[in-house]
Design an enzyme around this catalytic site. Structure first.
Site, mmCIF file in Angstrom:
data_model
loop_
_atom_site.group_PDB
_atom_site.id
_atom_site.type_symbol
_atom_site.label_atom_id
_atom_site.label_comp_id
_atom_site.label_asym_id
_atom_site.label_seq_id
_atom_site.Cartn_x
_atom_site.Cartn_y
_atom_site.Cartn_z
ATOM 1 N N ASN A 1 0.434 -0.782 0.111
ATOM 2 C CA ASN A 1 0.721 -0.249 -0.265
ATOM 3 C C ASN A 1 1.054 1.325 0.025
ATOM 4 O OD1 ASN A 1 -3.066 -1.587 0.261
ATOM 5 N ND2 ASN A 1 -2.540 -1.837 2.175
ATOM 6 N N GLU B 1 -9.137 2.735 1.704
ATOM 7 C CA GLU B 1 -9.031 1.443 1.791
ATOM 8 C C GLU B 1 -7.464 1.388 2.741
ATOM 9 O OE1 GLU B 1 -6.422 -0.462 -1.516
ATOM 10 O OE2 GLU B 1 -8.315 0.325 -2.735
ATOM 11 N N GLY C 1 -7.384 -6.772 -5.746
ATOM 12 C CA GLY C 1 -7.956 -7.184 -7.446
ATOM 13 C C GLY C 1 -7.635 -6.624 -8.088
ATOM 14 N N CYS D 1 -11.970 -0.427 -5.229
ATOM 15 C CA CYS D 1 -11.333 -1.771 -4.948
ATOM 16 C C CYS D 1 -11.848 -2.823 -5.647
ATOM 17 C CB CYS D 1 -11.425 -1.292 -3.954
ATOM 18 S SG CYS D 1 -10.694 -2.820 -2.785
ATOM 19 N N GLY E 1 -12.868 -4.982 -2.278
ATOM 20 C CA GLY E 1 -13.299 -4.511 -2.579
ATOM 21 C C GLY E 1 -14.701 -4.832 -3.015
ATOM 22 N N ASN F 1 -10.552 -2.540 4.799
ATOM 23 C CA ASN F 1 -10.657 -2.332 4.322
ATOM 24 C C ASN F 1 -12.565 -1.595 4.181
ATOM 25 O OD1 ASN F 1 -8.543 -2.173 2.316
ATOM 26 N ND2 ASN F 1 -8.760 -4.282 2.735
ATOM 27 N N ASN G 1 -7.504 -10.291 2.049
ATOM 28 C CA ASN G 1 -7.851 -9.284 3.117
ATOM 29 C C ASN G 1 -9.241 -8.327 3.867
ATOM 30 O OD1 ASN G 1 -9.028 -8.833 0.352
ATOM 31 N ND2 ASN G 1 -7.644 -6.369 0.341
HETATM 32 O O1 ZDP Z 1 -5.682 -4.350 2.021
HETATM 33 C C1 ZDP Z 1 -5.156 -4.122 1.720
HETATM 34 O O2 ZDP Z 1 -4.089 -2.901 2.598
HETATM 35 C C2 ZDP Z 1 -5.527 -2.967 0.391
HETATM 36 N N1 ZDP Z 1 -5.737 -1.629 0.460
HETATM 37 C C3 ZDP Z 1 -4.426 -3.743 -0.762
HETATM 38 C C4 ZDP Z 1 -5.386 -3.339 -2.229
HETATM 39 C C5 ZDP Z 1 -6.844 -3.579 -2.793
HETATM 40 C C6 ZDP Z 1 -7.441 -2.794 -4.177
HETATM 41 N N2 ZDP Z 1 -7.652 -1.730 -4.081
HETATM 42 C C7 ZDP Z 1 -7.987 -3.440 -5.304
HETATM 43 O O3 ZDP Z 1 -8.249 -3.411 -6.091
HETATM 44 O O4 ZDP Z 1 -8.115 -5.190 -4.135
HETATM 45 C C8 ZDP Z 1 -6.139 -2.910 -4.729
#
Ligand code: ZDP
Length: 278
Positions: A64, A213, A74, A222, A225, A195, A162
């Protein structure tokens, strides 16, 4: 230390990708903080390393903007898939990627459209202990009450490798994301932070989502997400098992398949290549 990179984005969630087969980068966490800085660096939401793997065709590590490492990403894995193909590290249309969330399978989806990649994201993790979420008992956390900044919210928690907390709201456009998002991220019930997705149900096949995030703050999209959001919407009975999730920077199609796996389909766009001297 000098290394080459390529800047990519998926729905405006942008990353610095480095070919770890060739480039040497020491201290990924420190480098991520520097390259992600939008004023003193390249500017990105995260640093993604394309690495060799002995368990899969390629490996991925994601950091990050604050230097913390995430298990999965993702939007990033779609970018990584196109990057690996462009570099001819693999010629396959479908291949395996070792991530902190296990071995996942992206597919170059030229049949869906230009830039598109579909990813088998595996099964969503729903057990509180495994997400992890404390103080919500055993089993699933669906529509459970939580107090943040003196106000009551309802969360549905999902891990896509995550951790995510999904909050359904009436009006996502006016929601004070920058004020409330960080209070969820560091709330004591999330031992590995979280997140947080704030989501409006448009209809049974459309969701509108905005994200705060962990480790990066507000981003335009995300991917994990969006997967967590569709999972939460199905668990709450709001949508079908396939829906479009509209993010600030674009739209992802998410499907919870009959085998229990989540499939995410969306774009991965190359912006430019360069080199940086740190
Ligand atoms: O789990 C975390 O700490 C996220 N900030 C990682 C990044 C997730 C992301 N935005 C996504 O697309 O899944 C890149």
């Amino acid at each position: 230390m000098q290394f080459s990179f390529t800047k990519w984005h998926g729905c405006g969630n942008d990353f610095v990708l480095v070919n770890g087969f060739k480039e040497h980068v020491d201290n990924y966490a420190d480098v991520s903080i520097k390259v992600c800085d939008r004023h003193f660096g390249i500017g990105a939401d995260g640093l993604i390393m394309l690495l060799p793997s002995d368990k899969a065709d390629i490996g991925m590590r994601i950091f990050n903007a604050d230097g913390s490492e995430a298990e999965m990403c993702g939007n990033g894995i779609r970018c990584l898939a196109r990057f690996a193909r462009l570099l001819r590290i693999t010629d396959k249309d479908e291949f395996t990627v070792e991530t902190g969330a296990g071995i996942l399978k992206p597919r170059i989806a030229d049949d869906v459209g230009p830039d598109m990649v579909a990813v088998d994201m595996g099964m969503p993790v729903l057990d509180a202990h495994d997400i992890p979420v404390d103080g919500m008992g055993d089993g699933r956390v669906i529509d459970k009450s939580i107090i943040v900044c003196g106000k009551e919210y309802h969360i549905t928690c999902v891990s896509m490798g995550n951790p995510h907390a999904v909050v359904f709201v009436d009006d996502v456009e006016s929601f004070p994301l920058d004020e409330i998002g960080p209070r969820f991220e560091t709330h004591h019930i999330f031992p590995r932070k979280t997140n947080t997705e704030f989501v409006e149900v448009v209809d049974r096949t459309h969701l509108r989502m905005r994200v705060w995030e962990r480790g990066s703050g507000i981003t335009l999209a995300c991917g994990t997400g969006a997967c967590a959001t569709l999972t939460a919407a199905v668990l709450n009975g709001y949508t079908e098992k396939k829906a479009e999730v509209r993010l600030d920077g674009g739209t992802l199609v998410i499907e919870w398949k009959s085998d229990g796996h989540i499939e995410m389909t969306g774009p991965a766009v190359r912006v430019y290549s360069g080199s940086i001297d740190l």
